[in-house]
Design a protein around this motif. Sequence first.
Motif, PDB file in Angstrom:
ATOM      1  N   TYR A  50       0.840  -1.203   0.000  1.00  0.00           N
ATOM      2  CA  TYR A  50       0.000   0.000   0.000  1.00  0.00           C
ATOM      3  C   TYR A  50       0.875   1.254   0.000  1.00  0.00           C
ATOM      4  N   ASP A  64      -0.568  -5.073  -8.709  1.00  0.00           N
ATOM      5  CA  ASP A  64      -1.721  -4.884  -7.818  1.00  0.00           C
ATOM      6  C   ASP A  64      -2.287  -6.206  -7.297  1.00  0.00           C
ATOM      7  N   GLU A 113      -9.783  -4.708  -3.979  1.00  0.00           N
ATOM      8  CA  GLU A 113     -10.300  -5.215  -5.265  1.00  0.00           C
ATOM      9  C   GLU A 113     -10.781  -4.061  -6.146  1.00  0.00           C
ATOM     10  N   GLY A 155      -9.565  -1.083  -6.014  1.00  0.00           N
ATOM     11  CA  GLY A 155      -8.449  -0.154  -6.240  1.00  0.00           C
ATOM     12  C   GLY A 155      -8.686   1.203  -5.591  1.00  0.00           C
ATOM     13  N   ASP A 156      -9.502   1.222  -4.543  1.00  0.00           N
ATOM     14  CA  ASP A 156      -9.874   2.472  -3.869  1.00  0.00           C
ATOM     15  C   ASP A 156      -8.935   2.742  -2.688  1.00  0.00           C
ATOM     16  N   LYS A 157      -7.902   3.549  -2.960  1.00  0.00           N
ATOM     17  CA  LYS A 157      -6.854   3.796  -1.944  1.00  0.00           C
ATOM     18  C   LYS A 157      -7.390   4.442  -0.665  1.00  0.00           C
TER      19      LYS A 157
END
Length: 155
Positions: free
Chosen positions: A56, A64, A124, A126-128
Amino acid sequence: MTSMQAIRILLCTLVATGVLATAAHADSGEKSDAAKYRHEVMEAMGSSFGNFILLYMNKVDQPDAHLIANAQALALSASLTADLVPAGSEGGEALPAIWDEMDEYQKYAEEVANNTAALADAAEAGDKAAMGKAFKAAGKSCKGCHDKFREEHDH
Ligand code: ASC
């Protein structure tokens, strides 16, 4: 010495060694398999969590898929925590308070399962921002439970 006597001495030695080993096991407060199992599930969570954070924070350059896999592995292990404290599995680093306050332990178990499931969803997607929120929440659940229910230790 007859060969019969030799066999008897050998058998007695083996039995005595076995008995002593069992006694030593009990004396040293060594962990039961149930306590070992609990410990290893927790270690798995710690490994996945640590690796997730490295990925992260972009400290490790991996596709990813690794970030997602570690979040999923964490969520999967976390989903087992509710079952890790059956009656008779006392010992290891688990404090007796767990069995006195089982509802409280179960509250943490549910929390960590939910927070890590949210983390896996966020990874999953991809929402940081959602990942950051979820791992802070998950870390709080881990720490809250450990402060209350785990023996003090160095790591
Ligand atoms: C771990 C672990 C904890 C949590 C906590 C996160 O791996 O053993 O107690 O993560 O340090 O805040």
